[in-house]
Design a protein around this motif. Structure first.
Motif, PDB file in Angstrom:
ATOM      1  N   ASP A  97      -3.306 -10.814   1.135  1.00 35.37           N
ATOM      2  CA  ASP A  97      -3.676  -9.773   2.077  1.00 35.37           C
ATOM      3  C   ASP A  97      -4.105 -10.369   3.410  1.00 35.37           C
ATOM      4  O   ASP A  97      -4.278 -11.584   3.552  1.00 35.37           O
TER       5      ASP A  97
ATOM      6  N   GLN B 124      -5.890   2.905  -1.292  1.00 35.03           N
ATOM      7  CA  GLN B 124      -4.604   2.634  -0.658  1.00 35.03           C
ATOM      8  C   GLN B 124      -3.549   2.165  -1.659  1.00 35.03           C
ATOM      9  O   GLN B 124      -2.402   1.924  -1.296  1.00 35.03           O
ATOM     10  N   SER B 125      -3.970   2.017  -2.926  1.00 33.91           N
ATOM     11  CA  SER B 125      -3.085   1.441  -3.933  1.00 33.91           C
ATOM     12  C   SER B 125      -2.506   2.502  -4.859  1.00 33.91           C
ATOM     13  O   SER B 125      -2.600   3.709  -4.599  1.00 33.91           O
TER      14      SER B 125
ATOM     15  N   HIS C 144      -2.755  -5.145   0.927  1.00 34.46           N
ATOM     16  CA  HIS C 144      -3.851  -4.201   0.704  1.00 34.46           C
ATOM     17  C   HIS C 144      -4.695  -4.678  -0.476  1.00 34.46           C
ATOM     18  O   HIS C 144      -4.267  -5.504  -1.285  1.00 34.46           O
ATOM     19  N   ASN C 145      -5.898  -4.142  -0.536  1.00 33.80           N
ATOM     20  CA  ASN C 145      -6.741  -4.356  -1.714  1.00 33.80           C
ATOM     21  C   ASN C 145      -7.547  -3.104  -2.050  1.00 33.80           C
ATOM     22  O   ASN C 145      -7.934  -2.904  -3.189  1.00 33.80           O
TER      23      ASN C 145
ATOM     24  N   LEU D 283      -0.665  -7.442  -5.860  1.00 34.94           N
ATOM     25  CA  LEU D 283      -0.789  -6.621  -4.662  1.00 34.94           C
ATOM     26  C   LEU D 283      -0.535  -7.445  -3.405  1.00 34.94           C
ATOM     27  O   LEU D 283      -0.989  -8.587  -3.300  1.00 34.94           O
TER      28      LEU D 283
ATOM     29  N   HIS E  56       0.807  -1.213   0.000  1.00 34.53           N
ATOM     30  CA  HIS E  56       0.000   0.000   0.000  1.00 34.53           C
ATOM     31  C   HIS E  56       0.845   1.270   0.000  1.00 34.53           C
ATOM     32  O   HIS E  56       2.061   1.235   0.198  1.00 34.53           O
TER      33      HIS E  56
ATOM     34  N   LYS F 252      -8.828   0.349  -3.194  1.00 34.30           N
ATOM     35  CA  LYS F 252      -8.352   1.204  -4.282  1.00 34.30           C
ATOM     36  C   LYS F 252      -7.643   2.445  -3.774  1.00 34.30           C
ATOM     37  O   LYS F 252      -6.592   2.833  -4.296  1.00 34.30           O
TER      38      LYS F 252
ATOM     39  N   ILE G 192      -4.268   2.320 -10.536  1.00 30.46           N
ATOM     40  CA  ILE G 192      -4.516   0.875 -10.423  1.00 30.46           C
ATOM     41  C   ILE G 192      -5.622   0.419 -11.369  1.00 30.46           C
ATOM     42  O   ILE G 192      -5.626  -0.735 -11.823  1.00 30.46           O
TER      43      ILE G 192
END
Length: 309
Positions: free
Chosen positions: A96, A81-82, A76-77, A73, A9, A79, A86
């Motif tokens: 995760d 935080q990415s 995290h997953n 990834l 992340h 959006k 993405i």
């Protein structure tokens, strides 16, 4: 096979950076062409870990679609935080240990998530499942990540699997995980030379709750009273961050890693601040919310807020 980037992340912590390195190595052993990268600079704790195990820091990237078409990834997953772009790449793998939120893909993918204290624990399991030997340096990163995320196995998120992983990985790395872990946590808890703005952004995550944009940051310290002397600085930095990024509420959790207690500072409108008090069943005292025994943002801070908002 086209190259893929592996990353954790934004505002990466020790687990996010370590897990990217660990998982990239594993996938390369399985025949993929991957590179571990980071969505931000390492914090003091992570720098200590990388230097201790002579591990090169992954290069920092700000966008990914200009380099690759697909990514993996870790840690995290969500959006927000990415990587900011993405949506412009294909996510082929996710490993995760958090909730699933604001995440969807247009194609099937490999998704592995477990309710353990650290995503590196999940990666440790994957090495065993694929019968890939864990190198000494990778084992050291695994120990470091688990200690970081569980505060030396004291966090309520800690599971027996985390404990098993630490013991085995520490043996491979050739370290006393308790002595090393305390040294590592103390290295990351020195905040004297960092500005308030830097500190509130070093380990911060964004959440959407009840139509509100929340920013929740956490700082680990060994001297809580010294940190709280900077309360005015923190509050100013939090208010400025809310204004600049359209956050409705900013919470800063200052955690004493030696006694496992947390004091929360809150910046936001009175109506939302009042609901934070209700969420934790406590009143703010001089702008501080004392939460004895609380160390985990994921398990002890976010859930009460989600339930309230």
């Amino acid at each position: 096979m086209a190259k893929e980037l592996v990353f954790g992340h934004q505002n990466p912590d020790t687990d996010a950076i370590s897990a990217a390195i660990e998982y990239s190595y594993l996938q390369n052993q399985l025949g993929y062409d991957t590179e571990a990268v980071a969505l931000g600079e390492p914090n003091k704790e992570t720098e200590f870990v990388l230097n201790y195990f002579h591990q090169e820091m992954p290069r920092v990237v700000h966008n990914v679609h200009d380099e690759v078409d697909a990514v993996m990834l870790v840690d995290h997953n969500e959006k927000q935080q990415s990587a900011p772009d993405i949506d412009q790449v294909t996510v082929t793998h996710v490993v995760d240990h958090h909730r699933i939120a604001n995440f969807q893909t247009s194609a099937p993918l490999y998704y592995r998530a477990e309710p353990v204290g650290c995503v590196s624990t999940v990666v440790w399991k994957l090495y065993h499942e694929h019968q890939i030997e864990i190198p000494k340096k990778i084992a050291g990163l695994m120990v470091s990540a688990i200690i970081s995320d569980t505060l030396l196995l004291k966090s309520p998120t800690t599971t027996d699997t985390d404990r098993q992983a630490v013991v085995e990985a520490a043996q491979i790395a050739g370290i006393d995980y308790e002595a090393y872990g305390l040294e590592m946590l103390k290295a990351g808890a020195d905040i004297s030379d960092q500005t308030a703005a830097e500190l509130i952004d070093a380990d911060a995550k964004s959440f959407e709750m009840g139509g509100n944009q929340f920013r929740i940051a956490q700082i680990n310290v060994v001297d809580l009273s010294a940190a709280l002397k900077r309360q005015a600085e923190f509050e100013t930095a939090m208010a400025q961050s809310c204004q600049a990024n359209s956050y409705n509420l900013f919470l800063l959790a200052i955690t004493n890693v030696l006694d496992s207690d947390t004091t929360v500072l809150v910046s936001g409108p009175e109506a939302l601040t009042a609901k934070v008090e209700v969420a934790f069943g406590k009143k703010l005292d001089q702008g501080q919310l004392s939460l004895p025994g609380v160390v985990s943002r994921k398990k002890q801070i976010v859930p009460p807020l989600q339930a309230q908002f």
